[in-house]
Design an enzyme around this catalytic site. Sequence first.
Site, PDB file in Angstrom:
ATOM      1  N   HIS A   1       5.420  -6.305   8.234  1.00  0.00           N
ATOM      2  CA  HIS A   1       5.162  -7.861   8.386  1.00  0.00           C
ATOM      3  C   HIS A   1       5.688  -8.724   6.996  1.00  0.00           C
ATOM      4  CE1 HIS A   1       2.236  -6.525  11.604  1.00  0.00           C
ATOM      5  NE2 HIS A   1       3.479  -6.814  12.264  1.00  0.00           N
TER       6      HIS A   1
ATOM      7  N   CYS B   1       0.572  -1.191  -0.034  1.00  0.00           N
ATOM      8  CA  CYS B   1      -0.164   0.115   0.002  1.00  0.00           C
ATOM      9  C   CYS B   1       0.822   1.269  -0.012  1.00  0.00           C
ATOM     10  CB  CYS B   1      -1.075   0.011   1.308  1.00  0.00           C
ATOM     11  SG  CYS B   1      -0.147  -0.035   2.834  1.00  0.00           S
TER      12      CYS B   1
ATOM     13  N   GLU C   1      -0.938   0.430  16.324  1.00  0.00           N
ATOM     14  CA  GLU C   1      -1.220   1.804  15.739  1.00  0.00           C
ATOM     15  C   GLU C   1      -2.477   2.039  16.548  1.00  0.00           C
ATOM     16  OE1 GLU C   1      -3.086   1.331  11.717  1.00  0.00           O
ATOM     17  OE2 GLU C   1      -4.492   3.115  12.319  1.00  0.00           O
TER      18      GLU C   1
ATOM     19  N   THR D   1      -6.998   2.609  11.070  1.00  0.00           N
ATOM     20  CA  THR D   1      -6.901   2.932   9.683  1.00  0.00           C
ATOM     21  C   THR D   1      -7.645   1.815   8.721  1.00  0.00           C
ATOM     22  OG1 THR D   1      -4.696   2.199   9.287  1.00  0.00           O
ATOM     23  CG2 THR D   1      -5.187   4.772   9.327  1.00  0.00           C
TER      24      THR D   1
END
Length: 279
Positions: free
Chosen positions: A40, A12, A124, A161
């Site tokens: 990851h 992304c 996050e 997100t």
Amino acid sequence: MKIILAGSAGFCFGVKRAAKLALDSSEKFHQICSLGPLIHSPQLVKKLEEKGVKVVERVEDLPEGAVIVRSHGLTAEEFARLSERDLTIVDATCPFVKKAQDYASQLSSQGYAVILVGEAEHPEVQGIVSYVAGSEVYVVADHEQAEKLPSRSKLGVIAQTTQSFKNLEQIVAVCLRKGKEVRVFNTICDATTVRQTEARDIARKVDLMLIIGGFNSANTSRLAKICQDIQPHSFHIETADQIHPEWFADVDSVGITAGASTPRWIIDQVLDRVQEMTK
Ligand code: F3S
């Protein structure tokens, strides 16, 4: 043999940016570490290690030199501790995550009790929570948990997100009953949704589905689960050498997708292997 590769497969925006910053920094700095594995993908982490980017888990253990902050960010306290050290900070926090952190801080400074839609244990989420100063903050995973929220005059809602829009919508619906004033910032990044929607579409059309990405990558595992529910002949792999030739018996079409942390070179190796096997 028909092969369909998902257009959204792989990095992304935020991961691509973090990987580039790390690679560029490895050439620029003599000594550089990432605070926790950068993404990851064990293969990319290994490649970065070969280029001198060492993984260090705790701020206290960082040697002198430069440090890269991962795409899902740090807590405000960790950032403060980093800043106290004489280190060059390469901040690869994804701008979408930064935005959620900024909204958390803005809402709390304006007196809103903050509702964060997400998984409490995720780094996050812990990072975003830490930017709430001076007001209450609740991490809520689903609408059932939202039902247990106390009533407040001002509620501010934001999301991790990678959450689904449907979950956010359901929790906001509950919040509308809990608060007199409800302010919502949709901080969901569509990278996850785009990958999941495309994976679903492809899995419906093919006889075999390959999902590439780290076994420790939550977004890849979710993609694999989505595909397996539609096409039981779906396999989660990390690398091309994990593909078994017997999977291709009686198969006319193969779909391939990859998580947001899967490097392009691994996708290409899988494509090549599938093409070889199905010649
Ligand atoms: Fe950023 Fe969205 Fe990726 S928040 S790290 S672009 S999944």
